[in-house]
Design a protein around this motif. Sequence first.
Motif, PDB file in Angstrom:
ATOM      1  N   ALA A   1       7.162 -13.687   1.147  1.00 39.93           N
ATOM      2  CA  ALA A   1       5.713 -12.812   1.773  1.00 39.93           C
ATOM      3  C   ALA A   1       5.196 -11.790   0.379  1.00 39.93           C
ATOM      4  O   ALA A   1       3.992 -12.197   0.131  1.00 39.93           O
ATOM      5  CB  ALA A   1       6.157 -11.845   2.759  1.00 39.93           C
ATOM      6  N   ILE A   2       6.055 -11.237  -0.153  1.00 43.01           N
ATOM      7  CA  ILE A   2       5.425 -10.278  -1.174  1.00 43.01           C
ATOM      8  C   ILE A   2       5.256 -11.028  -2.462  1.00 43.01           C
ATOM      9  O   ILE A   2       4.244 -10.891  -3.084  1.00 43.01           O
ATOM     10  CB  ILE A   2       6.583  -9.324  -1.539  1.00 43.01           C
TER      11      ILE A   2
ATOM     12  N   GLY B   1      -4.727  -3.815  -7.523  1.00 42.52           N
ATOM     13  CA  GLY B   1      -4.215  -4.733  -6.938  1.00 42.52           C
ATOM     14  C   GLY B   1      -2.834  -3.989  -6.426  1.00 42.52           C
ATOM     15  O   GLY B   1      -2.363  -4.429  -5.385  1.00 42.52           O
ATOM     16  N   LEU B   2      -2.122  -2.981  -7.097  1.00 39.42           N
ATOM     17  CA  LEU B   2      -0.921  -2.324  -6.629  1.00 39.42           C
ATOM     18  C   LEU B   2      -1.150  -1.618  -5.462  1.00 39.42           C
ATOM     19  O   LEU B   2      -0.350  -1.600  -4.708  1.00 39.42           O
ATOM     20  CB  LEU B   2      -0.419  -1.537  -7.992  1.00 39.42           C
TER      21      LEU B   2
ATOM     22  N   ALA C   1      14.771   3.397   1.068  1.00 44.07           N
ATOM     23  CA  ALA C   1      15.190   2.399   0.313  1.00 44.07           C
ATOM     24  C   ALA C   1      14.287   0.933   0.353  1.00 44.07           C
ATOM     25  O   ALA C   1      14.021   0.511  -0.515  1.00 44.07           O
ATOM     26  CB  ALA C   1      16.550   1.991   0.528  1.00 44.07           C
ATOM     27  N   TYR C   2      14.152   0.637   1.750  1.00 43.10           N
ATOM     28  CA  TYR C   2      13.363  -0.566   2.135  1.00 43.10           C
ATOM     29  C   TYR C   2      12.098  -0.350   1.627  1.00 43.10           C
ATOM     30  O   TYR C   2      11.224  -1.354   0.992  1.00 43.10           O
ATOM     31  CB  TYR C   2      13.601  -0.840   3.748  1.00 43.10           C
ATOM     32  N   LEU C   3      11.283   0.743   1.852  1.00 40.13           N
ATOM     33  CA  LEU C   3       9.780   0.918   1.623  1.00 40.13           C
ATOM     34  C   LEU C   3       9.885   0.884   0.183  1.00 40.13           C
ATOM     35  O   LEU C   3       8.939   0.261  -0.644  1.00 40.13           O
ATOM     36  CB  LEU C   3       9.397   2.233   2.124  1.00 40.13           C
ATOM     37  N   GLY C   4      10.747   1.416  -0.715  1.00 42.63           N
ATOM     38  CA  GLY C   4      10.768   1.744  -1.973  1.00 42.63           C
ATOM     39  C   GLY C   4      10.839   0.267  -2.796  1.00 42.63           C
ATOM     40  O   GLY C   4      10.076  -0.079  -3.545  1.00 42.63           O
TER      41      GLY C   4
ATOM     42  N   ALA D   1      10.244  -2.746  -1.319  1.00 41.79           N
ATOM     43  CA  ALA D   1       8.797  -3.431  -1.171  1.00 41.79           C
ATOM     44  C   ALA D   1       7.957  -2.828  -2.006  1.00 41.79           C
ATOM     45  O   ALA D   1       7.222  -3.818  -2.776  1.00 41.79           O
ATOM     46  CB  ALA D   1       8.261  -3.082   0.308  1.00 41.79           C
ATOM     47  N   ALA D   2       7.628  -1.651  -2.479  1.00 46.85           N
ATOM     48  CA  ALA D   2       6.512  -1.295  -3.543  1.00 46.85           C
ATOM     49  C   ALA D   2       7.250  -1.775  -4.838  1.00 46.85           C
ATOM     50  O   ALA D   2       6.356  -2.207  -5.607  1.00 46.85           O
ATOM     51  CB  ALA D   2       6.694   0.373  -3.469  1.00 46.85           C
ATOM     52  N   LEU D   3       8.481  -1.618  -5.063  1.00 49.86           N
ATOM     53  CA  LEU D   3       8.730  -2.057  -6.468  1.00 49.86           C
ATOM     54  C   LEU D   3       8.498  -3.532  -6.500  1.00 49.86           C
ATOM     55  O   LEU D   3       8.400  -4.244  -7.721  1.00 49.86           O
ATOM     56  CB  LEU D   3      10.397  -1.616  -6.673  1.00 49.86           C
ATOM     57  N   ALA D   4       8.887  -4.332  -5.556  1.00 43.89           N
ATOM     58  CA  ALA D   4       8.659  -5.869  -5.645  1.00 43.89           C
ATOM     59  C   ALA D   4       7.105  -6.090  -5.922  1.00 43.89           C
ATOM     60  O   ALA D   4       6.742  -6.829  -6.865  1.00 43.89           O
ATOM     61  CB  ALA D   4       8.808  -6.518  -4.316  1.00 43.89           C
ATOM     62  N   CYS D   5       6.085  -5.319  -5.474  1.00 44.15           N
ATOM     63  CA  CYS D   5       4.520  -5.550  -5.635  1.00 44.15           C
ATOM     64  C   CYS D   5       4.400  -5.063  -7.347  1.00 44.15           C
ATOM     65  O   CYS D   5       3.677  -5.792  -7.753  1.00 44.15           O
ATOM     66  CB  CYS D   5       3.999  -4.394  -4.654  1.00 44.15           C
TER      67      CYS D   5
END
Lengths: 318, 349
Positions: free
Chosen positions: B154-155, B197-198, B231-234, B236-240
């Motif tokens: 997805a990401i 974009g980020l 941690a999960y939200l972080g 996801a953000a780092l993946a972006c």
Amino acid sequence: MTPPPVEESLVRFENVSRFYGEVLGVNRVTLAIPPGITSLVGPNGSGKTTLMNLMTGLIRPTRGSVRILGVTPEDPEKLFALVGYSTQFDAFPKGLSGFQFIYSFLRLFGWPREKCERLSWRAIGRVRLNDAAHRKIAGYSKGMRQRIKLAQAIAHDPRVLVLDEPLNGLDPLVRAETIALFRELAAEGRHVIVSSHVLHEVDLISDQVILLSNGYVVAEGKIQGLRSEICDHPMQILIRCNRPAALAARVFELDSIVEARLHADGGGLLVKTRDAGRFYRLLNHIALDGIDIESVAPADDNVNSVYEYLIGGEEPGK
Amino acid sequence: MIAKYWAQMRAVVRLEMKKTFLSRRGLWVYLLAFAPVLMFAGHDLSMMRTREERRAIAAAHPVPAGALLSIQPGMTREEVIARLGEPNVDSRQIRFGGGRIRREFLSYTDGQSRYVFGFADGELQSISVREEETFAQDRLIFATVFQFFFLRLAIFFGCVGIFTNLFRGELIDKSLHYYLLAPIRREVLLAGKYAAGLIAAVAIFTASAALQLWLLSLPYESSLSGHEISAYLGVAALACLGYGSVFLAAGLFFRNPLLPAAGVLIWESANLFLPSALKKISVIYYLQSLCPVVASPHREINPVLALLISSTEPASTILAVAGLFAVTAVVLVFASRRARRLEINYGAD
């Protein structure tokens, strides 16, 4: 205010060549363009847009150097404070109104909101699009899109204005207004560099002309030297209107009309004239007399013949 | 000068924001991002309905305490009914097998689990207990979906859609020249577009992750710890951040960015099977190191392939975060060099 040194008041090309792979864009171009209206004239593919893109750094020379009032196109921060460019591309960022388009790109200068708003409205006013400013550009006519591009190019008050085919798609009245605007800008001491593939069109407005053919500069200089010869060469113009037959009857009021024939689709008239200037003035009257003129566009695909005529059929120096 | 660059960057972000969030081309990004939300919402609805049904049935037709656990294979149908009463779940099924054996299934619930007793010719042969799902099970399912669908697909593809379009989309639309004709350094332009974009990618994907986490906890009284949620939200953000930089560069370097995207996808997917040293040259290695629950794919994988999986110690949090930032910075430096040399030649593009 002290005037800039002569060197810094010129747009200079020093032995500039640009190739697209093996295809020639322009070759060995050396020019020094002074302030005033300068027209780059040549048929499609002659190198006009390449020269304009080189001036504005959208492409880089393969050889040679370009300097705009002493600034290299490699330095966009300085260059685009001096230069405004209305390209031939009829494309816009999606979803913007005319005002948003100009305002948003002015914000890229890093200026405050109030200043950008003020400059946006001034530019929109100069091209007379105030009423349409808050409409989406996607709904503009071709002529309105040309004008909003022009407004965007002049909005930041540039000293050098580069305009690629700026009169395309304009109706006679707007064309006259736009030409008046070019004159006004040139009179303020700016460079107004205009391209056209129709020599007769720029004859009316230019202080100097640069003729291009196959990527080479084949002639340059003051327009007066070329004018009489140009006038002898008939020019073909396509007028799209609601009553082409009635228009045909009117155009023969001028003795300079060589030929007028209905377009194959019945929605326009092809006129051949030896005096484009007089013809355009007549069109202005006709437009006011109830014939609905949708567009006026030079239809002379045979510009090469003008060149052969002007330069005696001589092949450009290769 | 710095103030001017900030102002210019903000202007680029403003121009790009509408495009990145509302582009028609990007609708599928939302579908991809919110597909797990729909899945967890469906799961919650189904689970809550089942739970309510079982509790209602158990309240209306209570089964004697401990009686369900006393049922043993070999008992007759009558013995079972004598102890438990008539089945309280309406799912009695009778079938006839090939050998004309009469098969019957009687279902009961104690309000939490469902017991299905299978009889053959009146004798109890099988007891199947479907226990109510637990939070621990769902937490593991979430970790698996997050790591093997949300991060890797997805990401990943969402960033392909958002970031490759920042430059390539405008080259296709023939509107990039407006940016290149402004007195703005190409590096600032790139930074502004990347920031836009980020912002879009982080907003869309962390919103989706937050909704998934909320839905995960919704049917239960317990929930993930604040540390686990952040941690999960972080991640996801780092993946972006990481994938975004890669695909922004891909949009600048390649005429068709789907080709490098496919290459990166293959590399990231093959990560499981790569030797330890090579594993570390990927975005997914650092992202998985940061995930609070280790989701093992081994159960789903063919035993032969499972032999090829190499295990590597996850990176420490500091190393993983620093590694992602370092990869992003390096990619953006290369991208800005490319942006500096970018020419407008729409015909060729």
